[in-house]
Write a protein that holds these residues in place. Structure first.
Motif, PDB file in Angstrom:
ATOM      1  N   ALA A 563       0.849  -1.188   0.000  1.00 56.01           N
ATOM      2  CA  ALA A 563       0.000   0.000   0.000  1.00 56.01           C
ATOM      3  C   ALA A 563       0.886   1.240   0.000  1.00 56.01           C
ATOM      4  CB  ALA A 563      -0.927   0.012   1.210  1.00 56.01           C
ATOM      5  N   LEU A 564       0.509   2.230  -0.797  1.00 54.31           N
ATOM      6  CA  LEU A 564       1.215   3.500  -0.880  1.00 54.31           C
ATOM      7  C   LEU A 564       0.220   4.627  -0.672  1.00 54.31           C
ATOM      8  CD1 LEU A 564       3.125   2.950  -4.260  1.00 54.31           C
ATOM      9  CD2 LEU A 564       3.928   2.305  -1.989  1.00 54.31           C
ATOM     10  N   CYS A 565       0.632   5.698  -0.023  1.00 57.59           N
ATOM     11  CA  CYS A 565      -0.234   6.872   0.052  1.00 57.59           C
ATOM     12  C   CYS A 565       0.599   8.138  -0.038  1.00 57.59           C
ATOM     13  CB  CYS A 565      -1.114   6.863   1.288  1.00 57.59           C
ATOM     14  SG  CYS A 565      -0.256   6.827   2.847  1.00 57.59           S
ATOM     15  N   CYS A 566       0.002   9.150  -0.634  1.00 60.04           N
ATOM     16  CA  CYS A 566       0.656  10.423  -0.883  1.00 60.04           C
ATOM     17  C   CYS A 566      -0.317  11.524  -0.480  1.00 60.04           C
ATOM     18  CB  CYS A 566       1.024  10.519  -2.356  1.00 60.04           C
ATOM     19  SG  CYS A 566       1.853  12.023  -2.831  1.00 60.04           S
ATOM     20  N   ALA A 567       0.047  12.328   0.516  1.00 54.66           N
ATOM     21  CA  ALA A 567      -0.862  13.349   1.038  1.00 54.66           C
ATOM     22  C   ALA A 567      -0.533  14.715   0.460  1.00 54.66           C
ATOM     23  CB  ALA A 567      -0.769  13.399   2.559  1.00 54.66           C
ATOM     24  N   CYS A 568      -1.567  15.477   0.144  1.00 54.50           N
ATOM     25  CA  CYS A 568      -1.415  16.829  -0.400  1.00 54.50           C
ATOM     26  C   CYS A 568      -1.732  17.846   0.700  1.00 54.50           C
ATOM     27  CB  CYS A 568      -2.374  17.043  -1.567  1.00 54.50           C
ATOM     28  SG  CYS A 568      -2.262  15.779  -2.845  1.00 54.50           S
ATOM     29  N   PRO A 569      -0.824  18.770   1.005  1.00 51.56           N
ATOM     30  CA  PRO A 569      -1.071  19.741   2.077  1.00 51.56           C
ATOM     31  C   PRO A 569      -2.136  20.762   1.691  1.00 51.56           C
ATOM     32  CG  PRO A 569       0.938  20.282   0.903  1.00 51.56           C
ATOM     33  CD  PRO A 569       0.475  18.972   0.343  1.00 51.56           C
TER      34      PRO A 569
END
Length: 569
Positions: A563-569
Protein backbone atom coordinates in the motif's frame (compact mmCIF):
# COMPACT_ATOMS: atom_id res chain seq x y z
CA UNK A 1 -21.52 25.85 -48.49
CA UNK A 2 -18.20 24.16 -49.34
CA UNK A 3 -16.58 21.85 -46.84
CA UNK A 4 -13.69 23.17 -44.77
CA UNK A 5 -10.25 22.09 -46.06
CA UNK A 6 -8.62 19.16 -44.35
CA UNK A 7 -5.96 20.04 -41.77
CA UNK A 8 -2.69 18.15 -41.37
CA UNK A 9 -0.16 18.23 -38.53
CA UNK A 10 3.38 17.78 -39.91
CA UNK A 11 5.88 16.57 -37.30
CA UNK A 12 9.54 16.51 -38.36
CA UNK A 13 12.73 17.75 -36.71
CA UNK A 14 14.32 18.77 -40.04
CA UNK A 15 13.20 22.19 -41.28
CA UNK A 16 13.72 21.38 -44.97
CA UNK A 17 11.56 18.26 -44.74
CA UNK A 18 8.77 20.20 -43.04
CA UNK A 19 8.86 22.92 -45.69
CA UNK A 20 8.72 20.41 -48.57
CA UNK A 21 5.74 18.55 -47.08
CA UNK A 22 3.89 21.77 -46.22
CA UNK A 23 4.43 23.24 -49.69
CA UNK A 24 3.04 20.16 -51.39
CA UNK A 25 0.05 19.82 -49.09
CA UNK A 26 -0.89 23.48 -49.25
CA UNK A 27 -0.66 23.42 -53.04
CA UNK A 28 -3.21 20.59 -52.95
CA UNK A 29 -5.60 22.58 -50.75
CA UNK A 30 -4.71 21.31 -47.28
CA UNK A 31 -4.26 23.45 -44.19
CA UNK A 32 -1.10 22.61 -42.26
CA UNK A 33 0.39 23.06 -38.79
CA UNK A 34 3.99 22.07 -38.02
CA UNK A 35 5.88 20.74 -35.00
CA UNK A 36 9.62 20.22 -34.61
CA UNK A 37 9.44 17.10 -32.45
CA UNK A 38 7.07 14.83 -30.56
CA UNK A 39 6.99 17.00 -27.43
CA UNK A 40 5.86 20.07 -29.36
CA UNK A 41 3.38 17.98 -31.37
CA UNK A 42 1.86 16.51 -28.21
CA UNK A 43 1.39 20.00 -26.79
CA UNK A 44 -0.47 21.07 -29.94
CA UNK A 45 -2.64 17.95 -30.04
CA UNK A 46 -3.40 18.03 -26.34
CA UNK A 47 -4.53 21.66 -26.59
CA UNK A 48 -6.50 21.15 -29.84
CA UNK A 49 -7.62 17.48 -29.93
CA UNK A 50 -10.35 18.01 -32.54
CA UNK A 51 -8.44 20.17 -35.00
CA UNK A 52 -6.65 17.65 -37.26
CA UNK A 53 -7.69 15.17 -39.93
CA UNK A 54 -4.29 13.52 -40.39
CA UNK A 55 -0.81 13.48 -38.81
CA UNK A 56 2.38 13.08 -40.86
CA UNK A 57 4.94 11.85 -38.37
CA UNK A 58 8.71 11.47 -38.66
CA UNK A 59 9.97 8.34 -36.94
CA UNK A 60 13.35 9.51 -35.60
CA UNK A 61 13.36 12.79 -33.65
CA UNK A 62 14.96 14.13 -30.46
CA UNK A 63 13.16 14.41 -27.10
CA UNK A 64 10.15 12.28 -28.16
CA UNK A 65 10.45 10.17 -31.29
CA UNK A 66 7.65 9.18 -33.65
CA UNK A 67 6.95 5.80 -32.07
CA UNK A 68 6.71 7.33 -28.60
CA UNK A 69 4.27 9.97 -29.81
CA UNK A 70 2.28 7.33 -31.70
CA UNK A 71 1.97 5.22 -28.54
CA UNK A 72 0.71 8.23 -26.62
CA UNK A 73 -1.78 9.12 -29.36
CA UNK A 74 -3.27 5.65 -29.53
CA UNK A 75 -3.67 5.54 -25.74
CA UNK A 76 -5.66 8.81 -25.68
CA UNK A 77 -9.37 8.44 -26.44
CA UNK A 78 -9.54 12.01 -27.75
CA UNK A 79 -6.84 11.43 -30.36
CA UNK A 80 -6.60 7.72 -31.19
CA UNK A 81 -9.01 8.03 -34.14
CA UNK A 82 -6.74 10.42 -36.10
CA UNK A 83 -4.91 8.57 -38.92
CA UNK A 84 -1.11 8.67 -38.68
CA UNK A 85 1.21 8.51 -41.69
CA UNK A 86 4.67 7.47 -40.53
CA UNK A 87 7.45 8.83 -42.72
CA UNK A 88 11.11 7.95 -42.32
CA UNK A 89 14.36 7.50 -44.21
CA UNK A 90 14.57 3.96 -42.87
CA UNK A 91 11.78 2.19 -44.74
CA UNK A 92 12.74 -1.34 -43.73
CA UNK A 93 10.27 -4.17 -43.26
CA UNK A 94 10.82 -4.27 -39.50
CA UNK A 95 10.23 -0.52 -39.15
CA UNK A 96 7.07 -0.66 -41.23
CA UNK A 97 5.74 -3.68 -39.35
CA UNK A 98 6.37 -2.02 -35.99
CA UNK A 99 4.66 1.16 -37.10
CA UNK A 100 1.60 -0.63 -38.46
CA UNK A 101 1.33 -2.75 -35.32
CA UNK A 102 1.42 0.39 -33.18
CA UNK A 103 -1.39 2.01 -35.18
CA UNK A 104 0.29 3.79 -38.11
CA UNK A 105 -1.64 2.24 -40.99
CA UNK A 106 0.05 4.40 -43.63
CA UNK A 107 3.78 4.57 -44.25
CA UNK A 108 5.96 6.75 -46.51
CA UNK A 109 9.70 6.55 -47.14
CA UNK A 110 12.04 9.52 -47.52
CA UNK A 111 12.76 11.19 -49.88
CA UNK A 112 9.03 11.72 -50.30
CA UNK A 113 7.44 11.37 -53.70
CA UNK A 114 4.89 14.18 -54.23
CA UNK A 115 2.34 11.96 -55.97
CA UNK A 116 2.50 9.30 -53.29
CA UNK A 117 2.46 11.92 -50.53
CA UNK A 118 -0.79 13.38 -51.80
CA UNK A 119 -2.49 10.09 -52.65
CA UNK A 120 -1.66 8.48 -49.32
CA UNK A 121 -2.69 11.59 -47.37
CA UNK A 122 -6.00 11.82 -49.24
CA UNK A 123 -6.67 8.12 -48.68
CA UNK A 124 -5.94 8.41 -44.94
CA UNK A 125 -8.30 11.36 -44.59
CA UNK A 126 -11.03 9.64 -46.61
CA UNK A 127 -10.83 6.54 -44.42
CA UNK A 128 -10.92 8.72 -41.31
CA UNK A 129 -14.01 10.58 -42.49
CA UNK A 130 -15.80 7.32 -43.28
CA UNK A 131 -15.10 6.05 -39.79
CA UNK A 132 -16.40 9.28 -38.30
CA UNK A 133 -19.63 8.95 -40.29
CA UNK A 134 -20.05 5.36 -39.15
CA UNK A 135 -19.44 6.41 -35.55
CA UNK A 136 -22.02 9.16 -35.92
CA UNK A 137 -24.55 6.66 -37.28
CA UNK A 138 -23.80 4.27 -34.43
CA UNK A 139 -24.27 7.04 -31.86
CA UNK A 140 -27.64 7.91 -33.35
CA UNK A 141 -28.79 4.30 -33.37
CA UNK A 142 -27.74 3.68 -29.79
CA UNK A 143 -29.07 6.90 -28.31
CA UNK A 144 -32.40 5.19 -27.72
CA UNK A 145 -30.62 2.37 -25.85
CA UNK A 146 -29.46 4.91 -23.28
CA UNK A 147 -33.10 5.52 -22.50
CA UNK A 148 -33.64 1.82 -21.78
CA UNK A 149 -34.84 1.17 -18.24
CA UNK A 150 -35.55 -2.55 -18.53
CA UNK A 151 -35.47 -4.84 -21.54
CA UNK A 152 -35.20 -8.40 -22.80
CA UNK A 153 -33.28 -9.54 -25.86
CA UNK A 154 -32.44 -12.87 -27.42
CA UNK A 155 -29.97 -14.03 -30.04
CA UNK A 156 -28.83 -17.30 -31.58
CA UNK A 157 -25.57 -16.77 -33.49
CA UNK A 158 -22.19 -15.30 -32.61
CA UNK A 159 -22.72 -12.41 -35.03
CA UNK A 160 -26.05 -11.57 -33.43
CA UNK A 161 -24.41 -11.70 -30.01
CA UNK A 162 -21.64 -9.38 -31.17
CA UNK A 163 -24.17 -6.87 -32.50
CA UNK A 164 -26.12 -6.94 -29.24
CA UNK A 165 -22.94 -6.58 -27.16
CA UNK A 166 -21.98 -3.44 -29.06
CA UNK A 167 -25.44 -1.91 -28.71
CA UNK A 168 -25.72 -2.63 -24.98
CA UNK A 169 -22.17 -1.54 -24.21
CA UNK A 170 -22.65 1.80 -25.96
CA UNK A 171 -25.47 2.53 -23.54
CA UNK A 172 -23.40 1.86 -20.41
CA UNK A 173 -20.37 3.21 -18.54
CA UNK A 174 -16.91 2.07 -19.68
CA UNK A 175 -18.24 0.92 -23.04
CA UNK A 176 -14.88 -0.19 -24.45
CA UNK A 177 -14.24 -2.63 -21.63
CA UNK A 178 -17.87 -3.69 -21.32
CA UNK A 179 -18.27 -4.67 -24.97
CA UNK A 180 -15.38 -7.11 -24.62
CA UNK A 181 -16.83 -8.60 -21.44
CA UNK A 182 -20.33 -8.99 -22.86
CA UNK A 183 -18.96 -10.49 -26.05
CA UNK A 184 -16.98 -13.09 -24.07
CA UNK A 185 -20.04 -14.13 -22.06
CA UNK A 186 -22.32 -14.13 -25.12
CA UNK A 187 -19.83 -16.33 -27.00
CA UNK A 188 -19.60 -18.65 -24.00
CA UNK A 189 -23.40 -18.97 -23.90
CA UNK A 190 -23.49 -20.00 -27.58
CA UNK A 191 -20.49 -22.33 -27.88
CA UNK A 192 -20.27 -23.92 -24.42
CA UNK A 193 -23.94 -23.55 -23.50
CA UNK A 194 -26.25 -24.07 -26.46
CA UNK A 195 -23.79 -25.95 -28.72
CA UNK A 196 -22.01 -28.01 -26.03
CA UNK A 197 -18.39 -27.43 -27.13
CA UNK A 198 -16.12 -28.05 -24.12
CA UNK A 199 -12.62 -26.72 -23.42
CA UNK A 200 -10.67 -29.66 -24.87
CA UNK A 201 -12.84 -29.84 -27.97
CA UNK A 202 -12.41 -26.15 -28.60
CA UNK A 203 -8.65 -26.51 -28.22
CA UNK A 204 -8.64 -29.12 -30.98
CA UNK A 205 -10.87 -27.00 -33.22
CA UNK A 206 -8.73 -23.90 -32.72
CA UNK A 207 -5.53 -25.84 -33.46
CA UNK A 208 -7.10 -27.21 -36.65
CA UNK A 209 -8.47 -23.73 -37.56
CA UNK A 210 -11.98 -25.20 -37.67
CA UNK A 211 -13.59 -23.48 -34.68
CA UNK A 212 -15.72 -21.01 -36.62
CA UNK A 213 -16.64 -23.64 -39.18
CA UNK A 214 -17.81 -26.00 -36.44
CA UNK A 215 -19.85 -23.25 -34.78
CA UNK A 216 -21.67 -22.53 -38.04
CA UNK A 217 -22.27 -26.23 -38.69
CA UNK A 218 -23.78 -26.81 -35.24
CA UNK A 219 -25.92 -23.69 -35.50
CA UNK A 220 -27.43 -25.18 -38.66
CA UNK A 221 -28.58 -28.38 -36.90
CA UNK A 222 -32.09 -28.76 -35.41
CA UNK A 223 -30.59 -28.31 -31.95
CA UNK A 224 -28.69 -25.18 -32.97
CA UNK A 225 -31.66 -23.64 -34.76
CA UNK A 226 -33.94 -24.22 -31.79
CA UNK A 227 -31.76 -22.79 -29.01
CA UNK A 228 -31.47 -19.14 -28.03
CA UNK A 229 -29.56 -16.99 -25.55
CA UNK A 230 -31.80 -14.78 -23.43
CA UNK A 231 -30.46 -11.44 -22.11
CA UNK A 232 -32.28 -9.31 -19.58
CA UNK A 233 -31.12 -5.77 -18.83
CA UNK A 234 -32.17 -3.79 -15.76
CA UNK A 235 -30.91 -0.22 -15.30
CA UNK A 236 -30.92 1.02 -11.72
CA UNK A 237 -29.78 4.23 -10.06
CA UNK A 238 -26.38 2.84 -9.13
CA UNK A 239 -25.65 0.66 -12.14
CA UNK A 240 -26.82 -1.81 -14.78
CA UNK A 241 -27.54 -5.52 -14.27
CA UNK A 242 -27.33 -8.12 -17.05
CA UNK A 243 -28.75 -11.64 -16.72
CA UNK A 244 -27.61 -14.02 -19.50
CA UNK A 245 -29.27 -17.45 -19.85
CA UNK A 246 -28.54 -20.15 -22.40
CA UNK A 247 -30.53 -23.36 -23.02
CA UNK A 248 -27.67 -25.78 -22.51
CA UNK A 249 -26.92 -28.15 -19.67
CA UNK A 250 -24.27 -25.87 -18.18
CA UNK A 251 -20.51 -26.24 -17.74
CA UNK A 252 -17.86 -26.18 -15.01
CA UNK A 253 -17.52 -22.40 -14.79
CA UNK A 254 -15.55 -22.60 -11.53
CA UNK A 255 -12.48 -23.81 -13.42
CA UNK A 256 -12.46 -20.60 -15.46
CA UNK A 257 -13.64 -18.07 -12.87
CA UNK A 258 -10.16 -16.69 -12.24
CA UNK A 259 -7.27 -15.91 -14.55
CA UNK A 260 -5.25 -19.11 -14.58
CA UNK A 261 -1.48 -18.69 -14.92
CA UNK A 262 -1.35 -22.06 -16.69
CA UNK A 263 -3.79 -20.81 -19.37
CA UNK A 264 -2.76 -17.16 -19.60
CA UNK A 265 -1.29 -17.65 -23.06
CA UNK A 266 -3.71 -20.28 -24.28
CA UNK A 267 -5.87 -19.25 -27.26
CA UNK A 268 -8.96 -19.63 -25.10
CA UNK A 269 -10.06 -20.40 -21.56
CA UNK A 270 -9.54 -17.02 -19.86
CA UNK A 271 -12.37 -14.92 -21.29
CA UNK A 272 -14.66 -15.28 -18.27
CA UNK A 273 -11.87 -14.31 -15.86
CA UNK A 274 -10.90 -11.28 -17.92
CA UNK A 275 -14.56 -10.25 -18.20
CA UNK A 276 -14.84 -10.44 -14.42
CA UNK A 277 -11.66 -8.50 -13.85
CA UNK A 278 -11.80 -5.85 -16.56
CA UNK A 279 -15.43 -5.26 -17.52
CA UNK A 280 -17.81 -5.91 -14.62
CA UNK A 281 -18.10 -4.94 -10.99
CA UNK A 282 -19.32 -8.48 -10.27
CA UNK A 283 -20.00 -11.72 -12.20
CA UNK A 284 -22.03 -14.52 -10.59
CA UNK A 285 -22.94 -17.87 -12.22
CA UNK A 286 -25.69 -20.20 -11.03
CA UNK A 287 -24.60 -23.67 -9.92
CA UNK A 288 -25.11 -25.29 -13.32
CA UNK A 289 -23.35 -22.52 -15.24
CA UNK A 290 -26.13 -21.80 -17.74
CA UNK A 291 -27.08 -18.46 -16.18
CA UNK A 292 -24.79 -15.59 -15.25
CA UNK A 293 -25.64 -12.28 -13.59
CA UNK A 294 -23.30 -9.35 -14.21
CA UNK A 295 -23.31 -5.96 -12.54
CA UNK A 296 -21.75 -2.73 -13.82
CA UNK A 297 -21.68 0.04 -11.24
CA UNK A 298 -22.20 3.60 -12.45
CA UNK A 299 -20.36 6.70 -11.30
CA UNK A 300 -17.64 8.97 -12.60
CA UNK A 301 -13.92 8.75 -12.00
CA UNK A 302 -12.93 12.34 -12.44
CA UNK A 303 -12.15 14.60 -9.53
CA UNK A 304 -12.16 18.37 -9.84
CA UNK A 305 -9.48 20.63 -8.43
CA UNK A 306 -9.22 24.39 -8.63
CA UNK A 307 -5.63 24.93 -7.50
CA UNK A 308 -2.47 22.88 -8.06
CA UNK A 309 -1.22 21.23 -4.88
CA UNK A 310 2.22 20.66 -3.47
CA UNK A 311 2.38 17.02 -2.46
CA UNK A 312 3.97 15.85 0.76
CA UNK A 313 4.44 12.31 1.97
CA UNK A 314 6.13 10.71 4.94
CA UNK A 315 8.70 7.99 4.63
CA UNK A 316 7.87 4.57 6.05
CA UNK A 317 8.85 1.29 4.45
CA UNK A 318 7.30 -1.18 6.88
CA UNK A 319 8.27 -4.78 6.17
CA UNK A 320 6.78 -7.76 7.91
CA UNK A 321 7.41 -11.42 7.15
CA UNK A 322 6.37 -14.88 8.26
CA UNK A 323 8.36 -16.66 11.01
CA UNK A 324 11.59 -18.08 9.54
CA UNK A 325 10.81 -21.62 10.63
CA UNK A 326 7.69 -21.76 8.42
CA UNK A 327 9.53 -21.29 5.12
CA UNK A 328 12.51 -22.82 3.35
CA UNK A 329 15.95 -21.22 3.17
CA UNK A 330 15.38 -20.53 -0.54
CA UNK A 331 12.16 -18.65 0.18
CA UNK A 332 13.86 -16.66 2.94
CA UNK A 333 16.70 -15.71 0.60
CA UNK A 334 14.29 -14.72 -2.20
CA UNK A 335 12.24 -12.64 0.24
CA UNK A 336 15.35 -10.83 1.44
CA UNK A 337 16.41 -10.10 -2.14
CA UNK A 338 12.89 -8.93 -3.02
CA UNK A 339 12.89 -6.50 -0.11
CA UNK A 340 16.24 -5.12 -1.20
CA UNK A 341 14.59 -4.00 -4.44
CA UNK A 342 12.34 -1.59 -2.56
CA UNK A 343 13.24 2.13 -2.42
CA UNK A 344 15.73 2.80 0.34
CA UNK A 345 15.42 5.38 3.07
CA UNK A 346 18.23 7.31 1.39
CA UNK A 347 16.38 7.44 -1.94
CA UNK A 348 13.21 8.63 -0.25
CA UNK A 349 15.17 11.34 1.57
CA UNK A 350 16.66 12.47 -1.73
CA UNK A 351 13.20 12.74 -3.27
CA UNK A 352 12.04 14.78 -0.27
CA UNK A 353 15.00 17.10 -0.77
CA UNK A 354 14.41 17.49 -4.52
CA UNK A 355 10.62 17.63 -4.67
CA UNK A 356 9.42 18.34 -1.16
CA UNK A 357 7.35 15.16 -1.19
CA UNK A 358 6.98 12.56 1.55
CA UNK A 359 5.88 9.05 0.81
CA UNK A 360 4.41 6.41 3.12
CA UNK A 361 4.43 2.77 2.09
CA UNK A 362 3.76 -0.64 3.56
CA UNK A 363 5.13 -3.85 2.05
CA UNK A 364 4.34 -7.19 3.69
CA UNK A 365 5.01 -10.58 2.15
CA UNK A 366 2.81 -13.64 2.48
CA UNK A 367 4.16 -16.85 3.95
CA UNK A 368 4.45 -18.37 0.46
CA UNK A 369 6.06 -15.26 -1.09
CA UNK A 370 4.01 -13.40 -3.67
CA UNK A 371 4.91 -11.18 -6.60
CA UNK A 372 4.38 -7.64 -5.27
CA UNK A 373 6.83 -4.81 -5.88
CA UNK A 374 6.64 -1.03 -5.79
CA UNK A 375 8.97 1.78 -6.70
CA UNK A 376 9.63 5.44 -7.40
CA UNK A 377 10.60 7.09 -10.67
CA UNK A 378 11.89 10.69 -10.16
CA UNK A 379 11.35 12.55 -13.44
CA UNK A 380 12.34 16.16 -12.74
CA UNK A 381 12.01 18.75 -10.00
CA UNK A 382 8.24 18.88 -10.43
CA UNK A 383 7.17 15.32 -11.24
CA UNK A 384 7.45 11.93 -9.57
CA UNK A 385 6.51 8.53 -10.96
CA UNK A 386 4.94 5.96 -8.61
CA UNK A 387 4.38 2.33 -9.57
CA UNK A 388 3.03 -0.82 -8.02
CA UNK A 389 3.03 -4.28 -9.62
CA UNK A 390 1.88 -7.80 -8.78
CA UNK A 391 2.97 -10.96 -10.61
CA UNK A 392 0.85 -14.07 -10.92
CA UNK A 393 1.69 -17.06 -8.78
CA UNK A 394 3.71 -17.43 -5.59
CA UNK A 395 7.06 -18.69 -4.43
CA UNK A 396 10.43 -18.41 -6.16
CA UNK A 397 8.94 -17.90 -9.62
CA UNK A 398 6.98 -14.83 -8.53
CA UNK A 399 10.04 -13.44 -6.73
CA UNK A 400 12.21 -13.98 -9.81
CA UNK A 401 9.73 -12.03 -11.89
CA UNK A 402 9.96 -9.05 -9.52
CA UNK A 403 13.72 -8.98 -10.17
CA UNK A 404 13.00 -8.95 -13.91
CA UNK A 405 10.55 -6.08 -13.52
CA UNK A 406 12.92 -4.02 -11.40
CA UNK A 407 15.50 -4.12 -14.19
CA UNK A 408 12.94 -3.33 -16.90
CA UNK A 409 11.60 -0.27 -15.09
CA UNK A 410 15.11 1.16 -14.90
CA UNK A 411 15.37 0.82 -18.69
CA UNK A 412 12.08 2.63 -19.39
CA UNK A 413 13.07 6.06 -18.07
CA UNK A 414 12.78 7.73 -21.54
CA UNK A 415 8.98 7.39 -21.28
CA UNK A 416 8.71 7.87 -17.51
CA UNK A 417 6.53 10.95 -17.97
CA UNK A 418 4.06 9.08 -20.22
CA UNK A 419 2.20 6.47 -18.13
CA UNK A 420 0.50 4.70 -21.06
CA UNK A 421 3.70 4.51 -23.08
CA UNK A 422 5.59 3.38 -19.97
CA UNK A 423 3.23 0.43 -19.42
CA UNK A 424 3.28 -0.45 -23.12
CA UNK A 425 7.09 -0.59 -23.09
CA UNK A 426 7.26 -2.68 -19.91
CA UNK A 427 4.65 -5.01 -21.40
CA UNK A 428 6.55 -5.37 -24.67
CA UNK A 429 9.71 -6.38 -22.84
CA UNK A 430 7.93 -8.73 -20.43
CA UNK A 431 6.30 -10.66 -23.27
CA UNK A 432 9.74 -11.82 -24.34
CA UNK A 433 10.95 -12.60 -20.82
CA UNK A 434 8.08 -14.20 -18.89
CA UNK A 435 7.76 -17.97 -19.01
CA UNK A 436 4.65 -19.37 -20.65
CA UNK A 437 1.48 -18.81 -18.62
CA UNK A 438 2.75 -15.97 -16.42
CA UNK A 439 1.60 -12.34 -16.38
CA UNK A 440 1.63 -9.22 -14.22
CA UNK A 441 -0.73 -6.46 -13.17
CA UNK A 442 0.61 -2.95 -12.71
CA UNK A 443 -0.32 0.66 -12.00
CA UNK A 444 2.04 3.45 -13.04
CA UNK A 445 1.29 7.12 -12.43
CA UNK A 446 2.95 10.52 -12.41
CA UNK A 447 2.34 12.97 -9.57
CA UNK A 448 2.65 16.31 -11.35
CA UNK A 449 3.22 19.10 -8.84
CA UNK A 450 2.98 21.86 -11.44
CA UNK A 451 -0.18 20.69 -13.20
CA UNK A 452 -1.83 19.49 -9.99
CA UNK A 453 -2.74 16.08 -11.34
CA UNK A 454 -2.08 12.37 -11.07
CA UNK A 455 -1.79 10.94 -14.59
CA UNK A 456 -1.76 7.16 -14.65
CA UNK A 457 -2.22 3.99 -16.66
CA UNK A 458 -3.29 0.57 -15.38
CA UNK A 459 -2.99 -3.07 -16.35
CA UNK A 460 -5.73 -4.98 -14.47
CA UNK A 461 -4.72 -3.42 -11.14
CA UNK A 462 -6.91 -2.22 -8.25
CA UNK A 463 -7.74 1.38 -9.12
CA UNK A 464 -6.07 4.33 -7.39
CA UNK A 465 -8.21 6.12 -4.82
CA UNK A 466 -8.27 9.82 -3.97
CA UNK A 467 -9.68 10.91 -0.62
CA UNK A 468 -10.83 14.52 -0.63
CA UNK A 469 -10.51 16.75 2.45
CA UNK A 470 -14.23 16.29 3.15
CA UNK A 471 -13.71 12.51 3.34
CA UNK A 472 -15.28 11.68 -0.03
CA UNK A 473 -13.37 8.98 -1.91
CA UNK A 474 -12.94 9.24 -5.68
CA UNK A 475 -12.28 5.92 -7.40
CA UNK A 476 -10.04 5.73 -10.45
CA UNK A 477 -10.02 3.03 -13.13
CA UNK A 478 -7.68 0.05 -12.92
CA UNK A 479 -8.85 -1.66 -16.12
CA UNK A 480 -6.35 -2.75 -18.76
CA UNK A 481 -4.89 -5.92 -20.24
CA UNK A 482 -2.42 -7.67 -17.87
CA UNK A 483 1.25 -7.27 -18.77
CA UNK A 484 2.85 -10.13 -20.66
CA UNK A 485 -0.32 -11.38 -22.36
CA UNK A 486 0.03 -9.60 -25.72
CA UNK A 487 2.96 -7.69 -27.19
CA UNK A 488 0.52 -5.38 -28.98
CA UNK A 489 -1.47 -4.26 -25.92
CA UNK A 490 -2.32 -0.55 -25.75
CA UNK A 491 -2.97 1.22 -22.45
CA UNK A 492 -5.11 4.29 -21.75
CA UNK A 493 -3.77 7.31 -19.90
CA UNK A 494 -6.19 8.61 -17.27
CA UNK A 495 -6.14 11.60 -14.95
CA UNK A 496 -7.21 12.39 -11.39
CA UNK A 497 -6.91 16.08 -10.42
CA UNK A 498 -5.24 16.58 -7.05
CA UNK A 499 -6.47 19.21 -4.62
CA UNK A 500 -5.05 20.64 -1.37
CA UNK A 501 -5.67 18.33 1.57
CA UNK A 502 -6.31 15.27 -0.60
CA UNK A 503 -4.74 11.85 -0.16
CA UNK A 504 -3.72 9.57 -3.04
CA UNK A 505 -3.88 5.86 -2.19
CA UNK A 506 -2.63 2.83 -4.17
CA UNK A 507 -2.66 -0.82 -3.08
CA UNK A 508 -2.21 -4.30 -4.49
CA UNK A 509 -5.15 -6.73 -4.55
CA UNK A 510 -3.68 -8.42 -1.48
CA UNK A 511 -5.31 -5.69 0.60
CA UNK A 512 -8.88 -6.07 -0.66
CA UNK A 513 -8.55 -9.87 -0.75
CA UNK A 514 -7.34 -10.10 2.86
CA UNK A 515 -9.60 -11.24 5.67
CA UNK A 516 -10.63 -8.55 8.11
CA UNK A 517 -10.72 -9.16 11.85
CA UNK A 518 -14.48 -9.77 11.72
CA UNK A 519 -13.87 -12.82 9.49
CA UNK A 520 -15.11 -11.19 6.28
CA UNK A 521 -13.09 -10.31 3.22
CA UNK A 522 -12.15 -6.63 3.35
CA UNK A 523 -13.10 -6.08 -0.31
CA UNK A 524 -12.94 -2.94 -2.42
CA UNK A 525 -15.81 -1.35 -0.48
CA UNK A 526 -14.00 -2.00 2.80
CA UNK A 527 -10.85 -0.35 1.49
CA UNK A 528 -12.82 2.73 0.47
CA UNK A 529 -14.59 2.84 3.84
CA UNK A 530 -11.29 2.72 5.69
CA UNK A 531 -9.93 5.49 3.50
CA UNK A 532 -12.99 7.64 4.21
CA UNK A 533 -12.59 7.00 7.94
CA UNK A 534 -8.92 8.01 7.79
CA UNK A 535 -9.94 11.65 7.20
CA UNK A 536 -9.43 12.31 10.90
CA UNK A 537 -5.70 11.67 10.36
CA UNK A 538 -5.53 14.34 7.68
CA UNK A 539 -3.15 16.54 9.58
CA UNK A 540 -0.90 13.71 10.69
CA UNK A 541 1.83 11.75 8.97
CA UNK A 542 0.65 9.40 6.26
CA UNK A 543 1.98 6.55 8.39
CA UNK A 544 -1.01 7.17 10.64
CA UNK A 545 -3.31 6.81 7.64
CA UNK A 546 -1.96 3.33 6.86
CA UNK A 547 -2.24 2.16 10.46
CA UNK A 548 -6.04 1.50 10.39
CA UNK A 549 -5.65 -0.68 7.29
CA UNK A 550 -2.89 -2.77 8.82
CA UNK A 551 -4.81 -3.19 12.07
CA UNK A 552 -7.84 -4.63 10.24
CA UNK A 553 -5.99 -7.46 8.44
CA UNK A 554 -5.75 -11.02 9.72
CA UNK A 555 -2.41 -12.81 9.63
CA UNK A 556 -0.87 -14.86 8.12
CA UNK A 557 -1.46 -13.18 4.78
CA UNK A 558 -2.74 -15.14 1.79
CA UNK A 559 -0.92 -12.86 -0.62
CA UNK A 560 1.64 -10.07 -0.60
CA UNK A 561 0.19 -6.77 0.63
CA UNK A 562 1.50 -3.45 -0.64
CA UNK A 563 0.00 0.00 0.00
CA UNK A 564 1.22 3.50 -0.88
CA UNK A 565 -0.23 6.87 0.05
CA UNK A 566 0.66 10.42 -0.88
CA UNK A 567 -0.86 13.35 1.04
CA UNK A 568 -1.42 16.83 -0.40
CA UNK A 569 -1.07 19.74 2.08
Amino acid sequence: MSAAPARALVVDDERMNREVIVANLRAAGFETVTAEDGVQAWGILNAHPNSFDVILLDRRMPRMNGMELLTRLKADERLNHIPVIMQTAYAETEDISEGITAGAYYYLAKPLDRRLLLSVTEAAIADHQRRLRLQDDLDKRTTAMRLLDRGRFRFRTLDEGHTLAVALARACPQARHLVAGLSELFTNAVEHGNLGIDFDEKAELVAAKRWRQEIEARLDTPRGRGRWVDVQVDRQADGVRFVIRDQGDGFNWRAFDRISPERAFAPHGRGIALARRLAFTSVEFNDAGNEVTCWVASGGNDAQAETPPSVTCTEAAVISEAPPETVSEEIQLARTMQMELLPSAQSLAEIERRLGVRLSAHFETSSTLGGDLWGLQPIDDGRLGLWLADFSGHGLTAALNTFRLHSLVANCTPVADMPAAFLAEVNRRLVGLLPLGQYATMLYGVVDLVAGSFRYAAAAMPPPLLRRPDGQVVRGDGAGLPLGVSAHAVYAERNIPLCPGALLFMASDGLADSMALDGNRLGAAGVESLLEASARNLGKDTDAVLAPFLAQIQRPLRDDLTALCCACP
